[in-house]
Design a protein around this motif. Structure first.
Motif, PDB file in Angstrom:
ATOM      1  N   GLU A  90       6.963   9.572  18.596  1.00  0.00           N
ATOM      2  CA  GLU A  90       5.961   8.511  18.584  1.00  0.00           C
ATOM      3  C   GLU A  90       5.376   8.173  17.211  1.00  0.00           C
ATOM      4  OE1 GLU A  90       6.367  10.615  20.934  1.00  0.00           O
ATOM      5  OE2 GLU A  90       6.231   9.575  22.864  1.00  0.00           O
ATOM      6  N   ASP A  91       5.239   9.147  16.303  1.00  0.00           N
ATOM      7  CA  ASP A  91       4.647   8.810  15.011  1.00  0.00           C
ATOM      8  C   ASP A  91       5.652   8.862  13.861  1.00  0.00           C
ATOM      9  OD1 ASP A  91       4.936  11.531  14.975  1.00  0.00           O
ATOM     10  OD2 ASP A  91       2.911  11.978  14.295  1.00  0.00           O
ATOM     11  N   ILE A  92       6.961   8.855  14.169  1.00  0.00           N
ATOM     12  CA  ILE A  92       7.969   8.791  13.122  1.00  0.00           C
ATOM     13  C   ILE A  92       7.796   7.522  12.292  1.00  0.00           C
ATOM     14  CG2 ILE A  92      10.442   8.608  12.628  1.00  0.00           C
ATOM     15  CD1 ILE A  92       9.708  11.356  13.590  1.00  0.00           C
ATOM     16  N   ALA A  93       7.659   6.376  12.964  1.00  0.00           N
ATOM     17  CA  ALA A  93       7.535   5.098  12.262  1.00  0.00           C
ATOM     18  C   ALA A  93       6.259   5.040  11.427  1.00  0.00           C
ATOM     19  CB  ALA A  93       7.563   3.945  13.261  1.00  0.00           C
ATOM     20  N   VAL A  94       5.207   5.718  11.884  1.00  0.00           N
ATOM     21  CA  VAL A  94       3.957   5.728  11.114  1.00  0.00           C
ATOM     22  C   VAL A  94       4.165   6.454   9.790  1.00  0.00           C
ATOM     23  CG1 VAL A  94       1.569   6.547  11.074  1.00  0.00           C
ATOM     24  CG2 VAL A  94       2.524   5.567  13.169  1.00  0.00           C
ATOM     25  N   ARG A  95       4.822   7.616   9.832  1.00  0.00           N
ATOM     26  CA  ARG A  95       5.079   8.348   8.596  1.00  0.00           C
ATOM     27  C   ARG A  95       6.047   7.595   7.685  1.00  0.00           C
ATOM     28  NH1 ARG A  95       5.957  14.288  11.078  1.00  0.00           N
ATOM     29  NH2 ARG A  95       6.525  13.024  12.869  1.00  0.00           N
ATOM     30  N   GLN A  96       7.022   6.914   8.259  1.00  0.00           N
ATOM     31  CA  GLN A  96       7.929   6.117   7.442  1.00  0.00           C
ATOM     32  C   GLN A  96       7.185   4.968   6.761  1.00  0.00           C
ATOM     33  OE1 GLN A  96      10.853   5.232  10.451  1.00  0.00           O
ATOM     34  NE2 GLN A  96      12.207   6.890   9.788  1.00  0.00           N
ATOM     35  N   ALA A  97       6.229   4.356   7.462  1.00  0.00           N
ATOM     36  CA  ALA A  97       5.418   3.303   6.852  1.00  0.00           C
ATOM     37  C   ALA A  97       4.553   3.867   5.730  1.00  0.00           C
ATOM     38  CB  ALA A  97       4.543   2.636   7.918  1.00  0.00           C
ATOM     39  N   MET A  98       4.009   5.074   5.920  1.00  0.00           N
ATOM     40  CA  MET A  98       3.211   5.707   4.863  1.00  0.00           C
ATOM     41  C   MET A  98       4.060   5.969   3.615  1.00  0.00           C
ATOM     42  SD  MET A  98       0.897   8.456   7.007  1.00  0.00           S
ATOM     43  CE  MET A  98      -0.553   7.956   7.947  1.00  0.00           C
ATOM     44  N   ILE A  99       5.315   6.376   3.819  1.00  0.00           N
ATOM     45  CA  ILE A  99       6.213   6.594   2.682  1.00  0.00           C
ATOM     46  C   ILE A  99       6.428   5.286   1.924  1.00  0.00           C
ATOM     47  CG2 ILE A  99       8.619   7.129   2.055  1.00  0.00           C
ATOM     48  CD1 ILE A  99       8.581   9.180   4.376  1.00  0.00           C
ATOM     49  N   ALA A 100       6.657   4.199   2.665  1.00  0.00           N
ATOM     50  CA  ALA A 100       6.936   2.909   2.040  1.00  0.00           C
ATOM     51  C   ALA A 100       5.722   2.328   1.322  1.00  0.00           C
ATOM     52  CB  ALA A 100       7.437   1.926   3.099  1.00  0.00           C
ATOM     53  N   CYS A 101       4.522   2.682   1.764  1.00  0.00           N
ATOM     54  CA  CYS A 101       3.302   2.037   1.255  1.00  0.00           C
ATOM     55  C   CYS A 101       2.477   2.950   0.347  1.00  0.00           C
ATOM     56  CB  CYS A 101       2.449   1.553   2.420  1.00  0.00           C
ATOM     57  SG  CYS A 101       3.243   0.283   3.423  1.00  0.00           S
ATOM     58  N   SER A 102       3.107   3.940  -0.265  1.00  0.00           N
ATOM     59  CA  SER A 102       2.394   4.846  -1.175  1.00  0.00           C
ATOM     60  C   SER A 102       3.136   4.931  -2.505  1.00  0.00           C
ATOM     61  CB  SER A 102       2.280   6.242  -0.560  1.00  0.00           C
ATOM     62  OG  SER A 102       3.553   6.713  -0.153  1.00  0.00           O
ATOM     63  N   THR A 103       2.393   5.197  -3.561  1.00  0.00           N
ATOM     64  CA  THR A 103       2.994   5.330  -4.891  1.00  0.00           C
ATOM     65  C   THR A 103       3.708   6.663  -5.037  1.00  0.00           C
ATOM     66  OG1 THR A 103       1.272   3.917  -5.838  1.00  0.00           O
ATOM     67  CG2 THR A 103       2.515   5.317  -7.371  1.00  0.00           C
TER      68      THR A 103
ATOM     69  N   GLY B 274      -0.237   6.819  17.294  1.00  0.00           N
ATOM     70  CA  GLY B 274       1.090   6.341  16.954  1.00  0.00           C
ATOM     71  C   GLY B 274       1.335   4.982  17.551  1.00  0.00           C
ATOM     72  N   GLY B 275       2.572   4.532  17.467  1.00  0.00           N
ATOM     73  CA  GLY B 275       2.938   3.246  18.029  1.00  0.00           C
ATOM     74  C   GLY B 275       2.807   2.109  17.039  1.00  0.00           C
ATOM     75  N   SER B 276       3.091   0.900  17.525  1.00  0.00           N
ATOM     76  CA  SER B 276       3.162  -0.270  16.645  1.00  0.00           C
ATOM     77  C   SER B 276       1.818  -0.632  16.025  1.00  0.00           C
ATOM     78  CB  SER B 276       3.712  -1.468  17.421  1.00  0.00           C
ATOM     79  OG  SER B 276       2.897  -1.774  18.546  1.00  0.00           O
ATOM     80  N   ILE B 277       0.721  -0.415  16.733  1.00  0.00           N
ATOM     81  CA  ILE B 277      -0.599  -0.732  16.172  1.00  0.00           C
ATOM     82  C   ILE B 277      -0.881   0.166  14.975  1.00  0.00           C
ATOM     83  CG2 ILE B 277      -3.093  -0.659  16.597  1.00  0.00           C
ATOM     84  CD1 ILE B 277      -2.481  -1.469  19.495  1.00  0.00           C
ATOM     85  N   ALA B 278      -0.628   1.465  15.121  1.00  0.00           N
ATOM     86  CA  ALA B 278      -0.836   2.396  14.012  1.00  0.00           C
ATOM     87  C   ALA B 278       0.053   2.044  12.825  1.00  0.00           C
ATOM     88  CB  ALA B 278      -0.569   3.824  14.473  1.00  0.00           C
ATOM     89  N   GLU B 279       1.312   1.702  13.108  1.00  0.00           N
ATOM     90  CA  GLU B 279       2.229   1.358  12.025  1.00  0.00           C
ATOM     91  C   GLU B 279       1.757   0.113  11.282  1.00  0.00           C
ATOM     92  OE1 GLU B 279       6.896   0.082  11.292  1.00  0.00           O
ATOM     93  OE2 GLU B 279       6.220   0.656  13.302  1.00  0.00           O
ATOM     94  N   ARG B 280       1.347  -0.920  12.003  1.00  0.00           N
ATOM     95  CA  ARG B 280       0.871  -2.157  11.353  1.00  0.00           C
ATOM     96  C   ARG B 280      -0.353  -1.886  10.506  1.00  0.00           C
ATOM     97  NH1 ARG B 280       2.014  -4.609  16.395  1.00  0.00           N
ATOM     98  NH2 ARG B 280      -0.208  -4.634  16.918  1.00  0.00           N
ATOM     99  N   THR B 281      -1.248  -1.032  10.998  1.00  0.00           N
ATOM    100  CA  THR B 281      -2.444  -0.704  10.211  1.00  0.00           C
ATOM    101  C   THR B 281      -2.058  -0.035   8.904  1.00  0.00           C
ATOM    102  OG1 THR B 281      -3.751  -0.427  12.225  1.00  0.00           O
ATOM    103  CG2 THR B 281      -4.629   0.554  10.203  1.00  0.00           C
ATOM    104  N   VAL B 282      -1.153   0.929   8.957  1.00  0.00           N
ATOM    105  CA  VAL B 282      -0.700   1.616   7.738  1.00  0.00           C
ATOM    106  C   VAL B 282      -0.143   0.608   6.744  1.00  0.00           C
ATOM    107  CG1 VAL B 282       1.071   3.165   6.819  1.00  0.00           C
ATOM    108  CG2 VAL B 282      -0.291   3.859   8.793  1.00  0.00           C
TER     109      VAL B 282
END
Length: 246
Positions: free
Chosen positions: A186-199, A151-159
């Protein structure tokens, strides 16, 4: 100390001591009793703690640090049913976001031989999908040992550097209004990024999670393609974009 940090520390203290008083929390966190009482009210509303014997204790079944192996065993039959249904949607050659949840891991036996590309923040998903011959990208970031996830900002940027055909994810609960939430920040932002970056986005939810509210909001089912559950779930005010749920 920031509010979210203080809420996390309260949960950590309660987990270690089983039961603590407002005065004890105020002393340890250098906060006023009034501030601690407001924090307790928020945590109680989120069903993370309960008031008892002049203080607070963890709410039954809402331990934030349930090991992944324990979560995988809970509702195993339902999760396998959900995993099979979700995997049937996947077409050969697609790119998938897969989070670190035990329900998403239940998809893996049904995803073999599909020539997939996987982007994940889960060590277990990466390992098992790599063994199946999939092309795998792992986010990196801060490792959370209990969930074997990053999680964290690195994981979010990668997603956010990818776009996937489909996202499959889960969370601790979804309420009747369709709000998806979790107790682990910790991984809330990662899942939110996955939502934004998927069809297309699929929320995998065994029915034991229905009607539950937790501290950290992830999204609403209205934003998703479909909810996949072991039984039909209804959400007040939600638009029916999801088709049959399960």
């Amino acid at each position: 100390m920031l509010k979210n940090q203080r809420l996390d520390e309260i949960l950590n203290i309660v987990q270690k001591n089983r039961h603590v008083t407002v005065a004890e929390l105020a002393d340890q966190l250098y906060a006023s009793p009034a501030t601690i009482r407001r924090d307790i009210a928020l945590l109680e509303k989120s069903e993370l703690i309960v008031k008892s014997y002049g203080g607070i204790s963890l709410a039954g079944g809402h331990n934030r640090f349930v090991e992944l192996d324990q979560r995988a065993e809970a509702h195993r039959t339902e999760k396998l049913q959900i995993g099979r249904t979700a995997a049937a949607l996947v077409q050969p050659g697609e790119a998938l976001f897969m989070d670190a949840s035990s329900t998403v891991i239940s998809m893996i036996p049904f995803l073999q031989q599909k020539n997939l590309t996987i982007i994940t923040n889960s060590l277990r998903v990466a390992d098992r999908m790599g063994q199946s011959g999939a092309r795998v990208f792992i986010t990196g970031g801060e490792l959370h040992e209990n969930s074997k996830s990053f999680g964290g900002s690195i994981a979010e940027r990668t997603v956010r550097s990818f776009h996937a055909d489909r996202l499959f994810f889960s969370a601790a609960g979804v309420n009747a209004g369709g709000v998806i939430s979790d107790f682990y920040e910790e991984d809330i932002a990662v899942r939110q990024a996955m939502i934004a970056c998927s069809t297309e986005q699929y929320f995998l939810c065994d029915s034991s999670k229905y009607g539950k509210n937790y501290l950290f909001r992830i999204s609403n089912v209205e934003r998703l393609t479909r909810v996949i559950s072991d039984r039909e779930l209804t959400f007040s005010g939600a638009q029916e974009r999801r088709g049959r749920e399960g």
